[in-house]
Motif scaffolding. Structure first.
Motif, PDB file in Angstrom:
ATOM      1  N   ASN A 147      54.545  37.914  32.783  1.00 55.55           N
ATOM      2  CA  ASN A 147      54.818  36.869  33.774  1.00 55.55           C
ATOM      3  C   ASN A 147      53.611  35.926  33.766  1.00 55.55           C
ATOM      4  OD1 ASN A 147      55.773  35.306  35.842  1.00 55.55           O
ATOM      5  ND2 ASN A 147      56.181  37.005  37.233  1.00 55.55           N
ATOM      6  N   THR A 148      53.578  35.008  32.787  1.00 54.65           N
ATOM      7  CA  THR A 148      52.406  34.176  32.522  1.00 54.65           C
ATOM      8  C   THR A 148      52.616  32.757  33.015  1.00 54.65           C
ATOM      9  OG1 THR A 148      51.963  35.476  30.517  1.00 54.65           O
ATOM     10  CG2 THR A 148      50.831  33.366  30.725  1.00 54.65           C
ATOM     11  N   ASN A 149      51.660  32.270  33.790  1.00 55.30           N
ATOM     12  CA  ASN A 149      51.664  30.862  34.213  1.00 55.30           C
ATOM     13  C   ASN A 149      50.702  30.114  33.285  1.00 55.30           C
ATOM     14  OD1 ASN A 149      51.242  28.350  35.487  1.00 55.30           O
ATOM     15  ND2 ASN A 149      51.742  29.231  37.482  1.00 55.30           N
ATOM     16  N   TRP A 150      51.246  29.468  32.283  1.00 50.12           N
ATOM     17  CA  TRP A 150      50.417  28.821  31.267  1.00 50.12           C
ATOM     18  C   TRP A 150      49.643  27.636  31.826  1.00 50.12           C
ATOM     19  CZ3 TRP A 150      49.731  31.441  26.960  1.00 50.12           C
ATOM     20  CH2 TRP A 150      50.704  32.358  26.562  1.00 50.12           C
ATOM     21  N   GLN A 151      50.167  26.989  32.848  1.00 52.98           N
ATOM     22  CA  GLN A 151      49.452  25.846  33.417  1.00 52.98           C
ATOM     23  C   GLN A 151      48.154  26.286  34.091  1.00 52.98           C
ATOM     24  OE1 GLN A 151      52.025  22.508  35.120  1.00 52.98           O
ATOM     25  NE2 GLN A 151      53.426  24.248  35.295  1.00 52.98           N
ATOM     26  N   ASP A 152      48.185  27.441  34.757  1.00 52.55           N
ATOM     27  CA  ASP A 152      46.966  27.925  35.394  1.00 52.55           C
ATOM     28  C   ASP A 152      45.902  28.290  34.364  1.00 52.55           C
ATOM     29  OD1 ASP A 152      48.025  27.570  37.886  1.00 52.55           O
ATOM     30  OD2 ASP A 152      48.609  29.677  38.167  1.00 52.55           O
ATOM     31  N   LEU A 153      46.329  28.630  33.162  1.00 53.75           N
ATOM     32  CA  LEU A 153      45.389  29.097  32.147  1.00 53.75           C
ATOM     33  C   LEU A 153      44.691  27.967  31.411  1.00 53.75           C
ATOM     34  CD1 LEU A 153      47.428  32.055  30.615  1.00 53.75           C
ATOM     35  CD2 LEU A 153      45.549  32.164  32.256  1.00 53.75           C
ATOM     36  N   ILE A 154      45.238  26.756  31.422  1.00 55.31           N
ATOM     37  CA  ILE A 154      44.606  25.676  30.673  1.00 55.31           C
ATOM     38  C   ILE A 154      43.686  24.814  31.538  1.00 55.31           C
ATOM     39  CG2 ILE A 154      46.590  25.570  29.118  1.00 55.31           C
ATOM     40  CD1 ILE A 154      47.317  22.886  30.483  1.00 55.31           C
ATOM     41  N   GLY A 231      48.684  17.203  23.420  1.00 53.33           N
ATOM     42  CA  GLY A 231      49.928  17.724  23.966  1.00 53.33           C
ATOM     43  C   GLY A 231      49.816  19.047  24.684  1.00 53.33           C
ATOM     44  N   VAL A 232      48.588  19.492  24.982  1.00 54.23           N
ATOM     45  CA  VAL A 232      48.434  20.823  25.577  1.00 54.23           C
ATOM     46  C   VAL A 232      49.036  20.886  26.975  1.00 54.23           C
ATOM     47  CG1 VAL A 232      46.130  20.261  26.484  1.00 54.23           C
ATOM     48  CG2 VAL A 232      46.765  22.649  26.087  1.00 54.23           C
ATOM     49  N   ILE A 233      48.965  19.800  27.746  1.00 52.09           N
ATOM     50  CA  ILE A 233      49.516  19.823  29.098  1.00 52.09           C
ATOM     51  C   ILE A 233      51.036  19.942  29.062  1.00 52.09           C
ATOM     52  CG2 ILE A 233      49.763  18.501  31.232  1.00 52.09           C
ATOM     53  CD1 ILE A 233      47.019  17.334  30.754  1.00 52.09           C
ATOM     54  N   GLY A 234      51.671  19.172  28.178  1.00 52.19           N
ATOM     55  CA  GLY A 234      53.117  19.276  28.052  1.00 52.19           C
ATOM     56  C   GLY A 234      53.552  20.636  27.532  1.00 52.19           C
ATOM     57  N   SER A 235      52.800  21.181  26.583  1.00 50.71           N
ATOM     58  CA  SER A 235      53.163  22.490  26.029  1.00 50.71           C
ATOM     59  C   SER A 235      53.086  23.583  27.085  1.00 50.71           C
ATOM     60  CB  SER A 235      52.240  22.822  24.854  1.00 50.71           C
ATOM     61  OG  SER A 235      52.383  21.898  23.802  1.00 50.71           O
ATOM     62  N   ALA A 236      52.106  23.472  27.981  1.00 48.38           N
ATOM     63  CA  ALA A 236      51.949  24.501  29.006  1.00 48.38           C
ATOM     64  C   ALA A 236      53.094  24.506  29.999  1.00 48.38           C
ATOM     65  CB  ALA A 236      50.620  24.318  29.736  1.00 48.38           C
ATOM     66  N   THR A 237      53.818  23.389  30.146  1.00 49.86           N
ATOM     67  CA  THR A 237      54.907  23.330  31.119  1.00 49.86           C
ATOM     68  C   THR A 237      56.186  23.980  30.603  1.00 49.86           C
ATOM     69  OG1 THR A 237      55.623  21.148  30.342  1.00 49.86           O
ATOM     70  CG2 THR A 237      53.992  21.212  32.113  1.00 49.86           C
ATOM     71  N   TYR A 238      56.385  24.017  29.287  1.00 48.28           N
ATOM     72  CA  TYR A 238      57.650  24.567  28.784  1.00 48.28           C
ATOM     73  C   TYR A 238      57.478  25.787  27.889  1.00 48.28           C
ATOM     74  CZ  TYR A 238      56.570  21.619  24.671  1.00 48.28           C
ATOM     75  OH  TYR A 238      55.966  21.011  23.606  1.00 48.28           O
ATOM     76  N   PHE A 239      56.246  26.301  27.737  1.00 50.14           N
ATOM     77  CA  PHE A 239      56.065  27.483  26.902  1.00 50.14           C
ATOM     78  C   PHE A 239      56.639  28.714  27.601  1.00 50.14           C
ATOM     79  CE2 PHE A 239      53.695  30.566  24.327  1.00 50.14           C
ATOM     80  CZ  PHE A 239      53.940  30.031  23.067  1.00 50.14           C
ATOM     81  N   ASP A 240      57.085  29.657  26.806  1.00 46.19           N
ATOM     82  CA  ASP A 240      57.776  30.855  27.281  1.00 46.19           C
ATOM     83  C   ASP A 240      56.906  31.647  28.266  1.00 46.19           C
ATOM     84  OD1 ASP A 240      59.225  33.135  27.665  1.00 46.19           O
ATOM     85  OD2 ASP A 240      59.438  33.636  25.547  1.00 46.19           O
ATOM     86  N   PRO A 241      57.282  31.719  29.552  1.00 45.12           N
ATOM     87  CA  PRO A 241      56.453  32.434  30.527  1.00 45.12           C
ATOM     88  C   PRO A 241      56.594  33.948  30.455  1.00 45.12           C
ATOM     89  CG  PRO A 241      58.391  31.572  31.622  1.00 45.12           C
ATOM     90  CD  PRO A 241      58.454  31.077  30.204  1.00 45.12           C
ATOM     91  N   THR A 242      57.511  34.445  29.613  1.00 47.87           N
ATOM     92  CA  THR A 242      57.694  35.902  29.509  1.00 47.87           C
ATOM     93  C   THR A 242      56.766  36.529  28.470  1.00 47.87           C
ATOM     94  OG1 THR A 242      59.419  35.813  27.803  1.00 47.87           O
ATOM     95  CG2 THR A 242      60.117  35.580  30.103  1.00 47.87           C
ATOM     96  N   GLN A 243      55.988  35.690  27.783  1.00 44.92           N
ATOM     97  CA  GLN A 243      55.070  36.217  26.771  1.00 44.92           C
ATOM     98  C   GLN A 243      53.651  36.256  27.333  1.00 44.92           C
ATOM     99  OE1 GLN A 243      56.500  37.416  24.205  1.00 44.92           O
ATOM    100  NE2 GLN A 243      58.507  36.427  24.479  1.00 44.92           N
TER     101      GLN A 243
END
Length: 265
Positions: A147-154, A231-243
């Motif tokens: 359950n990963t929040n990629w936006q918080d990580l960048i 493009g890191v900000i855009g990628s963080a919004t749609y990357f798979d949160p289950t990984q």
């Protein structure tokens, strides 16, 4: 400059530190040509097409060293500097030495920047529920358990400091000014940073009973600009949160990656 001269518009290129700005004095006069004004620093035109890592000539000087600036936007600019001034001219004059006793000036500033918010997206559990309810079996098999929040990580809290030290005085009729500046600013996106170290020396001697004035300006700047991944900000919004962030093996530095054959790694 912004708001001090009628007809001049300034637009920040981005929110990244050291990104610079787009300055328009006469509006847009060409669809394909440059719209940037000619920048003249202490009488020296800075009409280069670009320096890798530097946004514009103004990023190469310490703002604390600027004494005055003037903007030419009529025919007089073209008369002096030719067609290079077709988009207007910004005249920058840096601070000069002053005769008298030694004066030392030191200023420092600390700042911190943080993101205002994030784009609302599905978390890992919501994403799994959606895929299991509506997707085909092939997509369900690719779901992870994290359950990963990629936006918080960048993102990060971006700390910055701006320090300036100057010495002004005169030695036997030789006015001088020595300035040293150091700016260190992190971006709110990790790996984004801007560092500038600048040194300036101004000598203003006069000879023959003040009939001859000589101005010597020596300036040096070292910029260290690290840009974030495109493009890191855009990628963080749609990357798979289950990984999860890490894959558990040594491939790709241990980080999780999707491969071209749709397998996990």
């Amino acid at each position: 400059i912004q708001g001090k001269t009628p007809g001049v518009t300034i637009t920040n290129n981005s929110g990244a530190p050291g990104a610079g700005a787009s300055i328009r004095i006469r509006g847009i006069g060409s669809l394909g040509g440059s719209q940037a004004p000619l920048i003249v620093i202490d009488g020296v035109p800075q009409d280069f097409s670009g320096i890798s890592g530097a946004s514009d000539p103004l990023s190469l000087i310490n703002p604390n060293d600027i004494q005055t600036f003037d903007i030419l936007k009529d025919a007089s600019a073209t008369a002096i500097y030719g067609n290079r001034a077709s988009n207007g001219v910004i005249l920058v004059t840096t601070k000069q030495g002053a005769a008298g006793r030694l004066k030392v000036n030191f200023t420092t500033m600390m700042s911190v920047s943080t993101k205002m918010g994030t784009t609302p997206v599905l978390d890992g559990d919501q994403y799994r529920d959606f895929v299991n309810s509506f997707a085909a079996a092939g997509y369900k098999s690719k779901l992870g358990t994290a359950n990963t929040n990629w936006q918080d990580l960048i993102y990060q809290e971006a700390w910055g400091t701006d320090n300036n030290l100057s010495f002004t005085g005169g030695i036997k009729g030789l006015p001088y000014r020595l300035s040293i500046g150091y700016n260190d600013q992190n971006g709110i996106v990790k790996t984004n940073s801007f560092k500038r170290t600048s040194v300036g020396l101004n000598l203003n001697p006069k000879f023959f009973d003040n009939h001859l004035a000589v101005n010597v300006n020596l300036k040096g700047t070292f910029n260290d600009n690290r840009f974030p991944a495109s493009g890191v900000i855009g990628s963080a919004t749609y990357f798979d949160p289950t990984q999860s962030v890490y894959s558990g093996n040594s491939n790709y530095g241990g980080y999780y990656e999707w491969l071209l054959n749709n397998t996990l790694n």
